[in-house]
Design a protein around this motif. Structure first.
Motif, mmCIF file in Angstrom:
data_model
loop_
_atom_site.group_PDB
_atom_site.id
_atom_site.type_symbol
_atom_site.label_atom_id
_atom_site.label_comp_id
_atom_site.label_asym_id
_atom_site.label_seq_id
_atom_site.Cartn_x
_atom_site.Cartn_y
_atom_site.Cartn_z
ATOM 1 N N ASP A 23 8.738 -4.509 -19.488
ATOM 2 C CA ASP A 23 7.571 -5.414 -18.945
ATOM 3 C C ASP A 23 7.301 -4.423 -17.609
ATOM 4 O O ASP A 23 5.939 -4.467 -17.328
ATOM 5 N N HIS A 24 7.942 -3.793 -16.848
ATOM 6 C CA HIS A 24 7.622 -2.850 -15.850
ATOM 7 C C HIS A 24 8.515 -1.864 -15.522
ATOM 8 O O HIS A 24 9.742 -1.614 -16.123
ATOM 9 N N PHE A 25 8.163 -0.715 -14.872
ATOM 10 C CA PHE A 25 9.125 0.228 -14.542
ATOM 11 C C PHE A 25 9.166 0.534 -12.904
ATOM 12 O O PHE A 25 7.941 0.177 -12.125
ATOM 13 N N MET A 26 10.008 1.008 -12.425
ATOM 14 C CA MET A 26 10.307 1.595 -10.825
ATOM 15 C C MET A 26 10.741 2.867 -10.896
ATOM 16 O O MET A 26 11.922 2.891 -11.351
ATOM 17 N N ILE A 56 12.960 -4.358 -16.725
ATOM 18 C CA ILE A 56 12.374 -3.445 -15.629
ATOM 19 C C ILE A 56 13.098 -2.299 -15.679
ATOM 20 O O ILE A 56 14.448 -2.116 -15.434
ATOM 21 N N LEU A 57 12.356 -1.120 -16.290
ATOM 22 C CA LEU A 57 13.246 0.133 -16.231
ATOM 23 C C LEU A 57 13.033 0.877 -15.176
ATOM 24 O O LEU A 57 11.897 0.871 -14.180
ATOM 25 N N LEU A 59 2.826 -4.207 -11.880
ATOM 26 C CA LEU A 59 3.804 -4.795 -10.948
ATOM 27 C C LEU A 59 3.310 -4.814 -9.768
ATOM 28 O O LEU A 59 3.357 -4.145 -8.854
ATOM 29 N N THR A 60 2.434 -5.978 -9.488
ATOM 30 C CA THR A 60 1.772 -6.359 -8.239
ATOM 31 C C THR A 60 2.833 -7.197 -7.417
ATOM 32 O O THR A 60 3.641 -7.705 -7.901
ATOM 33 N N ALA A 61 2.327 -7.421 -6.254
ATOM 34 C CA ALA A 61 3.061 -8.220 -5.219
ATOM 35 C C ALA A 61 3.074 -9.642 -5.816
ATOM 36 O O ALA A 61 4.049 -10.383 -5.668
ATOM 37 N N THR A 62 1.980 -10.148 -6.388
ATOM 38 C CA THR A 62 2.038 -11.374 -6.955
ATOM 39 C C THR A 62 2.811 -11.554 -8.161
ATOM 40 O O THR A 62 3.737 -12.452 -8.353
ATOM 41 N N GLY A 115 0.786 -1.164 -0.033
ATOM 42 C CA GLY A 115 -0.111 0.101 -0.108
ATOM 43 C C GLY A 115 0.670 1.379 -0.029
ATOM 44 O O GLY A 115 0.396 2.455 -0.076
ATOM 45 N N ASN A 116 2.176 1.048 0.435
ATOM 46 C CA ASN A 116 3.104 2.491 0.381
ATOM 47 C C ASN A 116 3.401 2.773 -1.145
ATOM 48 O O ASN A 116 3.717 4.093 -1.377
ATOM 49 N N ILE A 117 2.813 2.004 -2.074
ATOM 50 C CA ILE A 117 3.437 2.189 -3.413
ATOM 51 C C ILE A 117 2.495 2.658 -4.377
ATOM 52 O O ILE A 117 1.397 2.499 -4.635
ATOM 53 N N ALA A 118 3.055 3.941 -5.164
ATOM 54 C CA ALA A 118 2.018 4.595 -6.160
ATOM 55 C C ALA A 118 2.467 3.850 -7.422
ATOM 56 O O ALA A 118 3.123 3.347 -7.644
ATOM 57 N N HIS A 119 1.186 4.023 -8.291
ATOM 58 C CA HIS A 119 1.063 3.157 -9.526
ATOM 59 C C HIS A 119 0.645 4.110 -10.653
ATOM 60 O O HIS A 119 0.166 5.080 -10.717
ATOM 61 N N GLU A 120 1.086 3.723 -11.867
ATOM 62 C CA GLU A 120 0.469 4.415 -13.312
ATOM 63 C C GLU A 120 0.248 3.334 -14.270
ATOM 64 O O GLU A 120 0.955 2.279 -14.164
#
Length: 481
Positions: free
Chosen positions: A179-182, A80-81, A290-293, A55-60
């Motif tokens: 695939d994902h970014f952080m 992952i970027l 990019l979920t916990a799963t 829940g700390n993480i913001a998403h786009e």
């Protein structure tokens, strides 16, 4: 004047003609990127606490913003970027009050490439001054799109339309599916270095730098908090004073951070692990998928990952002829490198014995195979991309143009039948090599047809050759000082 060493109104480049207010922040990005890599590599262990703190993480919603016309995946590798943002929103305003209302930039851009089956991980850095085409991008707030730019600094994509625009830019530049970014900001920096118990460094000489307030003796140290911040941003107190020298030091620091966090002393210690993830997730934004799963799935595939398999590489680049303060891709070398990443199948291979238990027939090495690549696929640039992939595996390649045949074939000239076998071993589902018309002695022809898929790799890890100046996370921290 604020005497807090974390207050970033002052920086170490006051005598530089370049605006200095951003430089300290791209450096901190290296540290946070190192943490993100650790989170991915150790995500199987971290899954329980990561899920609790998700829940700390913001998403786009990157898929919606980038759109459908994206590169196809050729393998099970993960890209992952990693983006280091200098946003001063919220608590980040404490790190530069005069820049509170400035648009955010991403002066740290690293593509984390995770090879299939835990075969390796590569942190590929894109210099912030790299001049590239920026595509038109949808703005995250829904207010419209940004115009395409034929040539601009790569970090401007983030300023124009956020992290998903940077994803779109990198995809168009590399033809790699991201695939994902952080995205990581810097408010958690001190907590991160504290959480891992400090990061080991090795100094070649005493450092007494009044600008960064870094005062350390020659030799090994373990640093964290404000001292670590000073170390990663100091320029004139260490090395030759160049930005390249500082970047190399930052890469070594990131490797040391990853090595420390991936050690059993951190990942197996519940208290340290909790502090590390809490520090990271509070400073993190990702794509909505990019979920916990998903992190658990990534972690399952990376269970064999060790710090020795984590390499840090800078994308091939050279000086921009139009501006000595900017850089451009070394296109030939970059094309070969990106092609190697696209075709990466660096999974440890089992050695197979020949049928009947006899000795295997001698194989001609790729370096002794001359190949002409023809395009019969109907896809523009296909021969060039395949040729770059072959070069990355050591073949001598000539891109020869189009061909009337529409199916994939390997043909050989006089005296090149064994060389053709070396090449054919990398071409999936192709018929056995056949003789070509005489006149090209010692040469093998590869015809890329409409049925083309991709190249196999020649050996475990062979798709991504060692890069000049690369650093591994388990390198001796005193090497090269």
């Amino acid at each position: 004047m604020n005497d807090n060493p974390m207050y970033m109104e002052y920086v170490d480049d006051a005598d530089s003609p370049e605006p200095t207010r951003r430089r300290g922040w791209r450096i901190l990005g290296w540290v946070c990127i190192g943490l993100s890599a650790v989170m991915v590599a150790g995500s199987l262990t971290m899954y329980g606490v990561y899920r609790k703190m998700f829940g700390n993480i913001a998403h786009e919603d990157t898929n919606a913003l980038v759109g459908p016309n994206r590169p196809k995946k050729l393998n099970s590798a993960m890209n992952i970027l990693m983006l280091g943002s200098d946003s001063r929103a919220g608590a980040n305003a404490a790190y530069g009050r005069s820049m509170k209302n400035d648009p955010p930039r991403s002066d740290t851009i690293i593509l984390l490439h995770l090879s299939p089956g835990g075969g390796g991980a590569f942190g590929v850095s894109f210099p912030r001054d790299l001049m590239v085409p920026i595509p038109s991008c949808k703005k995250p707030d829904g207010s419209g799109t940004t115009p395409a730019q034929p040539k601009a600094m790569i970090n401007s994509a983030f300023t124009l339309a956020g992290p998903s625009c940077t994803v779109k830019t990198i995809e168009s530049l590399t033809n790699l599916r991201i695939d994902h970014f952080m995205e990581v900001n810097f408010v958690g920096f001190k907590s991160i270095t504290d959480a891992v118990g400090g990061v080991p460094i090795c100094l070649p000489k005493d450092v007494n730098d009044p600008k960064s307030k870094l005062h350390l003796t020659r030799g090994k140290h373990v640093i964290k908090g404000d001292e670590a911040l000073s170390y990663v941003r100091v320029r004139h107190g260490l090395g030759d004073g160049s930005d390249l020298s500082r970047i190399k030091r930052q890469q070594k620091f990131m490797g040391a951070l990853a090595n420390k966090a991936m050690s059993a002393g951190v990942l197996s210690n519940p208290d340290k692990l909790l502090k590390l993830i809490n520090a990271g997730t509070k400073s993190l934004r990702t794509d909505s998928e990019l979920t916990a799963t998903t992190m658990l799935k990534i972690g399952t595939g990376m269970q064999g990952m060790t710090s020795g398999k984590l390499r840090f590489i800078t994308v091939p680049w050279g000086a921009d002829p139009a501006d000595r303060n900017r850089v451009v891709l070394n296109q030939a070398a970059a094309d070969a490198f990106f092609s190697a990443l696209r075709n990466d199948r660096s999974v440890p291979d089992e050695k197979k014995k020949p049928a009947g238990g006899g000795a295997a027939a001698p194989k001609i090495p790729a370096s002794q195979v001359k190949v002409r690549v023809f395009n019969a696929s109907g896809i523009a640039g296909q021969a060039g991309r395949v040729g770059a992939a072959l070069r990355s595996q050591g073949f001598q390649v000539e891109v020869a143009g189009n061909h009337a045949t529409t199916t994939t074939k390997v043909q050989f000239g006089p005296g090149a039948d064994q060389q053709a076998k070396t090449l054919a071993a990398l071409v999936p589902d192709a018929p056995a090599p056949s003789a070509a018309a005489p006149g090209r002695a010692g040469t093998v022809d590869l015809i890329i047809g409409t049925d083309w898929t991709n190249l196999k790799t020649g050996k475990s890890g062979g798709a991504i050759p060692k890069q000049q100046g690369e650093i591994k996370a388990d390198d001796n921290i005193c090497d090269g000082n």
